[in-house]
Scaffold this active site. Structure first.
Site, PDB file in Angstrom:
ATOM      1  N   SER A  28       0.836  -1.205   0.000  1.00  0.00           N
ATOM      2  CA  SER A  28       0.000   0.000   0.000  1.00  0.00           C
ATOM      3  C   SER A  28       0.866   1.249   0.000  1.00  0.00           C
ATOM      4  O   SER A  28       1.949   1.266   0.596  1.00  0.00           O
ATOM      5  CB  SER A  28      -0.885   0.018   1.253  1.00  0.00           C
ATOM      6  OG  SER A  28      -1.932  -0.894   1.118  1.00  0.00           O
ATOM      7  N   ALA A  67       7.089  -1.823  -3.918  1.00  0.00           N
ATOM      8  CA  ALA A  67       7.009  -1.112  -2.644  1.00  0.00           C
ATOM      9  C   ALA A  67       5.950  -0.005  -2.660  1.00  0.00           C
ATOM     10  O   ALA A  67       5.362   0.308  -3.697  1.00  0.00           O
ATOM     11  CB  ALA A  67       8.375  -0.518  -2.304  1.00  0.00           C
ATOM     12  N   HIS A  68       5.755   0.591  -1.515  1.00  0.00           N
ATOM     13  CA  HIS A  68       4.752   1.646  -1.343  1.00  0.00           C
ATOM     14  C   HIS A  68       5.037   2.833  -2.270  1.00  0.00           C
ATOM     15  O   HIS A  68       6.176   3.207  -2.481  1.00  0.00           O
ATOM     16  CB  HIS A  68       4.700   2.098   0.110  1.00  0.00           C
ATOM     17  CG  HIS A  68       6.002   2.596   0.651  1.00  0.00           C
ATOM     18  ND1 HIS A  68       7.019   1.756   1.041  1.00  0.00           N
ATOM     19  CD2 HIS A  68       6.472   3.843   0.846  1.00  0.00           C
ATOM     20  CE1 HIS A  68       8.044   2.469   1.463  1.00  0.00           C
ATOM     21  NE2 HIS A  68       7.742   3.737   1.354  1.00  0.00           N
ATOM     22  N   ASN A  69       3.963   3.362  -2.807  1.00  0.00           N
ATOM     23  CA  ASN A  69       4.003   4.592  -3.628  1.00  0.00           C
ATOM     24  C   ASN A  69       4.580   4.388  -5.022  1.00  0.00           C
ATOM     25  O   ASN A  69       4.654   5.351  -5.792  1.00  0.00           O
ATOM     26  CB  ASN A  69       4.794   5.722  -2.953  1.00  0.00           C
ATOM     27  CG  ASN A  69       4.257   6.103  -1.595  1.00  0.00           C
ATOM     28  OD1 ASN A  69       3.107   5.794  -1.279  1.00  0.00           O
ATOM     29  ND2 ASN A  69       5.063   6.748  -0.797  1.00  0.00           N
TER      30      ASN A  69
END
Lengths: 363, 363, 363
Positions: A237, A258-260
């Site tokens: 997320s 990974a996130h973003n």
């Protein structure tokens, strides 16, 4: 399920020669093909195999003489590997997920399940989840609250979808894929040694290690249409905004997003690839196995990175990369050739030094 | 859940300017913020985004003029990334795991479950397990016999905890993390080719490959307080003594911690890191994605290894590493610059050889 | 369970000295051993530990004086690490999977389960599955239709086995291993940029990125006897023929074996290894952690690749490899030593150039 060969030919846009009424029930390599298998003999190296197997029909290389090969019919296709997609799609029985919702599934009453959905044993579907039509959800899947999933999706056993994740149509998740886990996002109260080292390229100065404080992941994940995610692959997320995977991406086993991260359309990522936090990747990129991409960088459209490449800085569109750190593939090949000669070069330079320091001695 | 802005300011130790009675329900990037979102605009590059979004309040960079930016209130913080931890913690609704033990969970009668625990559907909890207070255990988790788990833990869906594993307080496991699988520990009856090759740096001599005999993992895993483990990450059981992960470690998705490893306090390991058997890692180490660490070595405190680094030998405390094999980051940068010049260097040495062998020709 | 020391000696083919009637219930490192533990003190460095612990019996290094070390009995073995296999096997209580089929398991009526099988809670077993005798299947496993599994297998919690997979006897799967997911096999209608780049080593020419069409995986997986697969490891189904793993292979956590791969007998693959599609690996190969092997290549028998090696082309039998790209280990060591001297070499060549261009100046 059996298919008439002329129907297969039509489906593949293939040229049929011979008996189109033959029925096939499977595909096989020539040497091991049974009488009802379509042999896949797309290059002359398979000729011998055809005589060993029992196939009556085959997909052949252009120019092959099917009668001389002992066949009753043959298909000819302009791009054999593309034909393989069509053949295997026709012959795949697909996973057996009985129609309807299994009695053991635990589904929140507020969840909306589309028409004609199959939901397997022991699935857990949370509050306000919305799932489209024709979903096939195998055993042991869990879907968190407020998640949205499109039409015609296939979730294999043990797929984990977190809260507020949004996924488009025709999504396929292989077993135990995880979408929407929390990102690895931590911060120290004061400047940390690792921040200091990154700023100075290696000097940690006075920074002291400290305990890590958690940054929670509120951003969930947004995935487009026609995306496939491999077994045990993970898409985390985002922190504030969602992690994004655009239409058509195909992601292999054990990949970490990974996130973003933002991944463009039609990217293909092989197994064990890792893309670190907040990095943006363009459209149609292809990354080989175990490729790594650093955090907070930008990779342009149509970039290709061969297996094991570590991408540590921004990459312009269209680059073909290799190495750690990644460089253009031809640069890598040139450096690598030179590297193989390096031990000898050291000796040669020693000899030169000797020759130059005693000019008379080399004469 | 809504929060008054002055309460947020207090929680973050932030300086509030403007209307502290505003209520916020979420956080967002400035351009996409709604009227009830706190915009996160911690540097001047977000100024334009603020005018596009609808936020009435924001966290701003020091010196920003919130009135001119069209806001009704603003927060100012000394370390924006640290504030992000506080903001996201306040706004995270957390996973929805209904209170109490779900009727489908299979819990051994001898297991002791702490006060106020939530245990989701289809969990399986073994003999003599002890779980602390306030545990939140999502669907499909399994916990082996005699495992001990502390207070306030959060196990996401599909977490696997093996027999005799001991875990401290406030542990978080992302989906499908596995703690306490058997280590990859095998031995041949006679000296194996790989033992021979390691002893001689490459010569396998007369050693013959043989079938592998299993060394069982009796040692389980001991994990301290405040540890987080990523999705599909694995921590194997030790052979005789436990594999140990000390307090405060944060471990990302798809990380492998082998048998007998000891990981010091407050280490941060990014995705796809692998630490091989019996290696000891000091306190406060930070490893980037896909870092690998060889077996049976020692890595000192406060070591930083950037993504993709392969650590093949002991490392003193405080080193910042890069490369395969790992070297000090500045050494790596120096070598790498030289490497880029190497192809040209070969030509230059050829020219020198020519000049020196025919002294007259270069004059 | 307690064992008499003379029985342990017989089981390990060890030489017993002292009181064979002592009973042991566990194994431990010398310093932490209790009175009923067999201390593992296979080299003189453990002598001090023995005086700190409470063990009455130990496995000692050859020549050790057990009476002087305060012991009542000792075992001596020719190959200590091999003895460890025997000791740990005797002392491993194994996972607790109650006998019989748990009432919550969902088993298709057509499935044939062998005698004396244990099947845990929430397992899902499909149509026409056949499982051998004495199977131990922990909670949350799923087994697809027509899969065949041999005798004496152990599937830890959450193992996923796909349709038509065939597995031999004594197979062990650690938690959440996935066998038989679909391979990452996609094709574009026209020649793709990545095909073009591979053909030309880096030039993508006029090829344009296109959407990916799926090639389905019809070939399943065939696994021999005595194979072990680690936690969250993945073995994908073949396209037309099966992916094959021969007898005796031991595969660690988070390993990826792609579609159509053939792995020879008694291979040992450490964590995070990736083997790309259609590659053949010989017998008795040993790959360290994070090794990568390219697609469509051939690796001979008895090849050893140390951790992090990337194998990009065919490898003859018996090679010991290291590096990216992989080279013989001694070549890698030689290149690497030269590389450390490279920055200085640049300066030396500059000095030579200066000396040669101005011959008089160096005299």
């Amino acid at each position: 399920m059996m298919h008439r060969l002329d129907e297969v030919a039509t489906a593949l846009s293939a040229r049929l020669e011979g008996d189109g009424s033959l029925k096939i029930g499977g595909a096989a390599e020539p040497a091991t093909a049974g009488a009802q298998d379509l042999a896949l003999a797309m290059s002359p190296k398979f000729a011998e195999g055809l005589s060993q197997g029992q196939a009556r029909a085959a997909i052949l290389w252009e120019g092959a003489d099917w009668r001389a090969l002992g066949l009753e019919a043959a298909l000819f296709v302009p791009r054999p590997r593309y034909a393989l997609a069509g053949v295997t799609a026709m012959l795949d029985p697909g996973p057996e997920i009985p129609a309807g919702v299994h009695s053991t599934a635990v589904i929140d009453p507020s969840a909306q399940i589309g028409a004609n959905a199959s939901i397997g044993p022991f699935c857990v579907i949370g509050r306000d989840v919305r799932i489209g039509a024709n979903a096939r959800i195998a055993a042991h899947c869990s879907i968190g609250s407020e998640a949205r999933i499109g039409d015609d999706v296939l979730l294999h056993a043990g797929t984990r979808i977190g809260a507020r994740v949004a996924i488009g149509d025709r999504f396929i998740a292989q077993p135990s894929a995880v979408i929407g886990a929390d990102g690895l996002s931590f911060v120290t109260p004061e400047t940390s040694a690792v921040e200091q080292a990154r700023a100075t390229l290696g000097d940690t100065g006075d920074a002291k290690g400290q305990a890590w404080t958690r940054i929670h992941s509120l951003g969930a994940v947004v995935i487009g249409d026609d995306v496939e995610l491999g077994a045990n692959a993970c898409v985390d997320s985002g922190t504030i905004r969602p992690t994004r995977i655009a239409d058509g991406c195909k992601i292999d086993n054990l990949v970490h997003i990974a996130h973003n991260v933002e991944l463009g359309e039609h990217c293909l990522l092989a197994a064990l690839v890792g893309i670190a936090g907040s990095t943006r990747v363009g459209n149609r990129c292809v990354f080989g196995g175990q490729v790594g991409v650093s955090d907070n960088i930008f990779v342009g459209d149509d970039v290709i990175a061969s297996g094991g490449t570590k991408v540590l800085s921004n990459v312009p569109a269209g680059r073909v990369l290799m190495g750690y750190p990644a460089v253009k593939m031809d640069t890598h090949v040139e450096i690598y050739k030179a590297l193989r000669r390096l031990p000898r070069l050291l000796g040669e330079v020693r000899a030169l030094q000797k020759a130059v320091s005693k000019p008379g001695a080399s004469d």
